[in-house]
Design a protein around this motif. Sequence first.
Motif, PDB file in Angstrom:
ATOM      1  N   VAL A  30       0.835  -1.205   0.000  1.00 56.21           N
ATOM      2  CA  VAL A  30       0.000   0.000   0.000  1.00 56.21           C
ATOM      3  C   VAL A  30       0.862   1.245   0.000  1.00 56.21           C
ATOM      4  CG1 VAL A  30      -1.669   1.344   1.332  1.00 56.21           C
ATOM      5  CG2 VAL A  30      -1.972  -1.129   1.083  1.00 56.21           C
ATOM      6  N   GLU A  31       1.908   1.259   0.817  1.00 60.45           N
ATOM      7  CA  GLU A  31       2.778   2.431   0.886  1.00 60.45           C
ATOM      8  C   GLU A  31       3.483   2.667  -0.451  1.00 60.45           C
ATOM      9  OE1 GLU A  31       4.449   5.809   2.021  1.00 60.45           O
ATOM     10  OE2 GLU A  31       2.906   4.693   3.134  1.00 60.45           O
ATOM     11  N   SER A  32       3.934   1.597  -1.085  1.00 61.96           N
ATOM     12  CA  SER A  32       4.573   1.715  -2.402  1.00 61.96           C
ATOM     13  C   SER A  32       3.575   2.226  -3.439  1.00 61.96           C
ATOM     14  CB  SER A  32       5.137   0.366  -2.834  1.00 61.96           C
ATOM     15  OG  SER A  32       5.675   0.429  -4.130  1.00 61.96           O
ATOM     16  N   ALA A  33       2.343   1.709  -3.386  1.00 63.64           N
ATOM     17  CA  ALA A  33       1.301   2.145  -4.321  1.00 63.64           C
ATOM     18  C   ALA A  33       0.966   3.611  -4.105  1.00 63.64           C
ATOM     19  CB  ALA A  33       0.049   1.282  -4.139  1.00 63.64           C
ATOM     20  N   ARG A  34       0.892   4.012  -2.834  1.00 67.61           N
ATOM     21  CA  ARG A  34       0.593   5.417  -2.535  1.00 67.61           C
ATOM     22  C   ARG A  34       1.695   6.337  -3.087  1.00 67.61           C
ATOM     23  NH1 ARG A  34       0.295   5.051   2.629  1.00 67.61           N
ATOM     24  NH2 ARG A  34      -1.964   4.761   2.761  1.00 67.61           N
ATOM     25  N   ARG A  35       2.951   5.956  -2.887  1.00 66.99           N
ATOM     26  CA  ARG A  35       4.062   6.769  -3.399  1.00 66.99           C
ATOM     27  C   ARG A  35       3.972   6.901  -4.914  1.00 66.99           C
ATOM     28  NH1 ARG A  35       7.291   3.861   0.293  1.00 66.99           N
ATOM     29  NH2 ARG A  35       8.049   2.550  -1.441  1.00 66.99           N
ATOM     30  N   TYR A  36       3.668   5.790  -5.579  1.00 68.82           N
ATOM     31  CA  TYR A  36       3.548   5.830  -7.041  1.00 68.82           C
ATOM     32  C   TYR A  36       2.444   6.798  -7.477  1.00 68.82           C
ATOM     33  CZ  TYR A  36       2.312   4.554 -11.783  1.00 68.82           C
ATOM     34  OH  TYR A  36       2.019   4.630 -13.116  1.00 68.82           O
ATOM     35  N   CYS A  37       1.265   6.665  -6.881  1.00 68.47           N
ATOM     36  CA  CYS A  37       0.129   7.509  -7.279  1.00 68.47           C
ATOM     37  C   CYS A  37       0.400   8.981  -6.985  1.00 68.47           C
ATOM     38  CB  CYS A  37      -1.148   7.048  -6.581  1.00 68.47           C
ATOM     39  SG  CYS A  37      -1.764   5.439  -7.150  1.00 68.47           S
ATOM     40  N   LEU A  38       0.990   9.261  -5.833  1.00 65.70           N
ATOM     41  CA  LEU A  38       1.266  10.659  -5.494  1.00 65.70           C
ATOM     42  C   LEU A  38       2.318  11.245  -6.421  1.00 65.70           C
ATOM     43  CD1 LEU A  38       1.205  10.654  -1.577  1.00 65.70           C
ATOM     44  CD2 LEU A  38      -0.634  11.146  -3.202  1.00 65.70           C
ATOM     45  N   THR A  39       3.279  10.438  -6.833  1.00 69.01           N
ATOM     46  CA  THR A  39       4.275  10.916  -7.799  1.00 69.01           C
ATOM     47  C   THR A  39       3.612  11.244  -9.122  1.00 69.01           C
ATOM     48  OG1 THR A  39       6.050   9.626  -6.770  1.00 69.01           O
ATOM     49  CG2 THR A  39       6.388  10.319  -9.042  1.00 69.01           C
ATOM     50  N   GLN A  40       2.675  10.395  -9.545  1.00 70.20           N
ATOM     51  CA  GLN A  40       1.956  10.665 -10.792  1.00 70.20           C
ATOM     52  C   GLN A  40       1.188  11.983 -10.709  1.00 70.20           C
ATOM     53  OE1 GLN A  40       2.206   8.753 -13.721  1.00 70.20           O
ATOM     54  NE2 GLN A  40       3.874   8.032 -12.417  1.00 70.20           N
ATOM     55  N   LEU A  41       0.532  12.226  -9.579  1.00 69.94           N
ATOM     56  CA  LEU A  41      -0.210  13.478  -9.425  1.00 69.94           C
ATOM     57  C   LEU A  41       0.736  14.665  -9.424  1.00 69.94           C
ATOM     58  CD1 LEU A  41      -3.015  12.751  -6.791  1.00 69.94           C
ATOM     59  CD2 LEU A  41      -2.965  12.283  -9.232  1.00 69.94           C
ATOM     60  N   HIS A  42       1.853  14.546  -8.714  1.00 69.21           N
ATOM     61  CA  HIS A  42       2.786  15.661  -8.609  1.00 69.21           C
ATOM     62  C   HIS A  42       3.362  16.039  -9.963  1.00 69.21           C
ATOM     63  CE1 HIS A  42       6.553  17.798  -7.541  1.00 69.21           C
ATOM     64  NE2 HIS A  42       5.795  18.285  -6.571  1.00 69.21           N
ATOM     65  N   THR A  62      -8.285   7.025  -1.957  1.00 69.61           N
ATOM     66  CA  THR A  62      -9.183   6.750  -3.077  1.00 69.61           C
ATOM     67  C   THR A  62      -9.098   7.856  -4.111  1.00 69.61           C
ATOM     68  OG1 THR A  62     -10.689   5.556  -1.608  1.00 69.61           O
ATOM     69  CG2 THR A  62     -11.564   6.253  -3.730  1.00 69.61           C
ATOM     70  N   TYR A  63      -9.066   9.101  -3.650  1.00 68.97           N
ATOM     71  CA  TYR A  63      -8.952  10.245  -4.556  1.00 68.97           C
ATOM     72  C   TYR A  63      -7.671  10.150  -5.382  1.00 68.97           C
ATOM     73  CZ  TYR A  63      -8.518  15.106  -6.106  1.00 68.97           C
ATOM     74  OH  TYR A  63      -8.356  16.240  -6.863  1.00 68.97           O
ATOM     75  N   ALA A  64      -6.546   9.852  -4.717  1.00 72.82           N
ATOM     76  CA  ALA A  64      -5.273   9.748  -5.433  1.00 72.82           C
ATOM     77  C   ALA A  64      -5.311   8.625  -6.462  1.00 72.82           C
ATOM     78  CB  ALA A  64      -4.132   9.523  -4.445  1.00 72.82           C
ATOM     79  N   ALA A  65      -5.910   7.482  -6.091  1.00 73.04           N
ATOM     80  CA  ALA A  65      -5.994   6.361  -7.021  1.00 73.04           C
ATOM     81  C   ALA A  65      -6.854   6.707  -8.232  1.00 73.04           C
ATOM     82  CB  ALA A  65      -6.559   5.131  -6.307  1.00 73.04           C
ATOM     83  N   LEU A  66      -7.992   7.361  -8.009  1.00 69.70           N
ATOM     84  CA  LEU A  66      -8.878   7.722  -9.120  1.00 69.70           C
ATOM     85  C   LEU A  66      -8.211   8.711 -10.067  1.00 69.70           C
ATOM     86  CD1 LEU A  66     -12.266   8.129  -7.198  1.00 69.70           C
ATOM     87  CD2 LEU A  66     -11.617   6.264  -8.737  1.00 69.70           C
ATOM     88  N   ARG A  67      -7.525   9.699  -9.511  1.00 73.61           N
ATOM     89  CA  ARG A  67      -6.875  10.695 -10.375  1.00 73.61           C
ATOM     90  C   ARG A  67      -5.670  10.092 -11.106  1.00 73.61           C
ATOM     91  NH1 ARG A  67      -9.997  15.508 -10.680  1.00 73.61           N
ATOM     92  NH2 ARG A  67      -8.236  16.119 -11.979  1.00 73.61           N
ATOM     93  N   ALA A  68      -4.954   9.182 -10.444  1.00 73.01           N
ATOM     94  CA  ALA A  68      -3.850   8.508 -11.131  1.00 73.01           C
ATOM     95  C   ALA A  68      -4.385   7.612 -12.248  1.00 73.01           C
ATOM     96  CB  ALA A  68      -3.034   7.690 -10.136  1.00 73.01           C
ATOM     97  N   LEU A  69      -5.525   6.960 -11.999  1.00 75.25           N
ATOM     98  CA  LEU A  69      -6.162   6.162 -13.053  1.00 75.25           C
ATOM     99  C   LEU A  69      -6.533   7.049 -14.233  1.00 75.25           C
ATOM    100  CD1 LEU A  69      -7.579   3.608 -14.160  1.00 75.25           C
ATOM    101  CD2 LEU A  69      -9.617   4.301 -12.866  1.00 75.25           C
ATOM    102  N   ASN A  70      -7.072   8.211 -13.961  1.00 74.73           N
ATOM    103  CA  ASN A  70      -7.430   9.119 -15.046  1.00 74.73           C
ATOM    104  C   ASN A  70      -6.202   9.502 -15.869  1.00 74.73           C
ATOM    105  OD1 ASN A  70      -9.370  10.947 -16.407  1.00 74.73           O
ATOM    106  ND2 ASN A  70      -8.070  12.547 -15.540  1.00 74.73           N
ATOM    107  N   ILE A  71      -5.077   9.745 -15.203  1.00 79.83           N
ATOM    108  CA  ILE A  71      -3.838  10.063 -15.913  1.00 79.83           C
ATOM    109  C   ILE A  71      -3.466   8.925 -16.855  1.00 79.83           C
ATOM    110  CG2 ILE A  71      -1.350  10.428 -15.639  1.00 79.83           C
ATOM    111  CD1 ILE A  71      -2.013  11.858 -12.982  1.00 79.83           C
ATOM    112  N   GLU A  72      -3.522   7.688 -16.350  1.00 80.12           N
ATOM    113  CA  GLU A  72      -3.173   6.533 -17.181  1.00 80.12           C
ATOM    114  C   GLU A  72      -4.083   6.436 -18.400  1.00 80.12           C
ATOM    115  OE1 GLU A  72      -0.785   4.305 -16.975  1.00 80.12           O
ATOM    116  OE2 GLU A  72       0.110   4.919 -15.079  1.00 80.12           O
TER     117      GLU A  72
END
Length: 362
Positions: A30-42, A62-72
């Motif tokens: 989870v921590e690795s996934a969170r870092r990945y998603c936050l990097t994508q947003l940044h 959930t917000y970070a995951a949804l926005r990272a999904l949108n980026i992909e």
Amino acid sequence: MHRPQLAGQSLKRFSSALRSCRGYVTEADVESARRYCLTQLHTSDYDAHLIRRFVPRAVQDTYAALRALNIELVRLPELVSNPVIGTMRMKFWQESLEKTFAGQPPREPICILLHKGLKELDARAGGTTRASIKFWVSRLAKTREKHMDNRPYASLASLEEYAENTYSTMMYASLASVPLRSMHMDHLASHIGKACGIVAILRGIPVLAASAQQVHSSGTQAPQAREPSLLLPLDVMAEEGVKEEEVFRRGPDAPGLQDAVFKVATRANDHLITAREMLKRLKEGQDPGHDFEYEGETEHMYEGESDTARDIRQSFGVMLEAIPAQNFLENLERANFNPFAVKSSGWRLPWSIWQALSKERL
């Protein structure tokens, strides 16, 4: 919108995810996934990077995951030149999301973080809200698939429909993650999301109107990966005499371009004005001033009265999506509606978001 990272890197991660097996999701995962998603947003959605801090804490993953999904999903047309590969990647995401909502996420960062958010939501509100979020995420993915070919919108109304089915939809999913089911908040999210979707198209003009080339790891350029495109509505372009070839060749000097951009930007601004007036009326205990056009449709059915003041407090972090959109429109106006000349808001954007939050005003 931003140019994508190297296509090879994304395809490697795609292949790795396909080969991986599902298993127990650890805290380290989870921590690795969170870092990945936050990097994508940044790096690719700085507006969402800023706003995430102000949505309810329980919703932030959930917000970070949804926005990272949108980026992909937005990147798909940029990353692949072969439509078959694009279809395969979209199928991968659809299947991955289906497994995630079934409680068996693949070893993919976005799915792992979304799974974590859904489990916590189940603990807070039971499993019924999960179905609502699944509906919205599915609609987002289907809309992105429909528009993978970067074709222009037939009309301004078609562009608004696209914005409703992408940016408004992401806001509906965020509200459901609170969880919050409120006709007034969905109504606000609809207008704000439409403005955000239109702004995203305007922001993308300088990127998509330029030809993109793939880059090898050696640094040499490969043959052109895609043709340039212009996503302004065809009816507006016809009214203002804008020709795609002129925009691709002359950029901001293309005849009629700035007039067309002005007309489209005005529609986005109208939605923000409507949302601002609605919020003011609701805070004063009045009705919103007009009906919600989607009331009664799937996932827009509501039971009984809700506490509007409480709903505004709970959802206001999500409504902050309006602030970056408004800032862009103001910068676009300063540039005389030349999308190629819009400057960044810099420190003013986070300051504007903080002011809006502290005053609870859009």
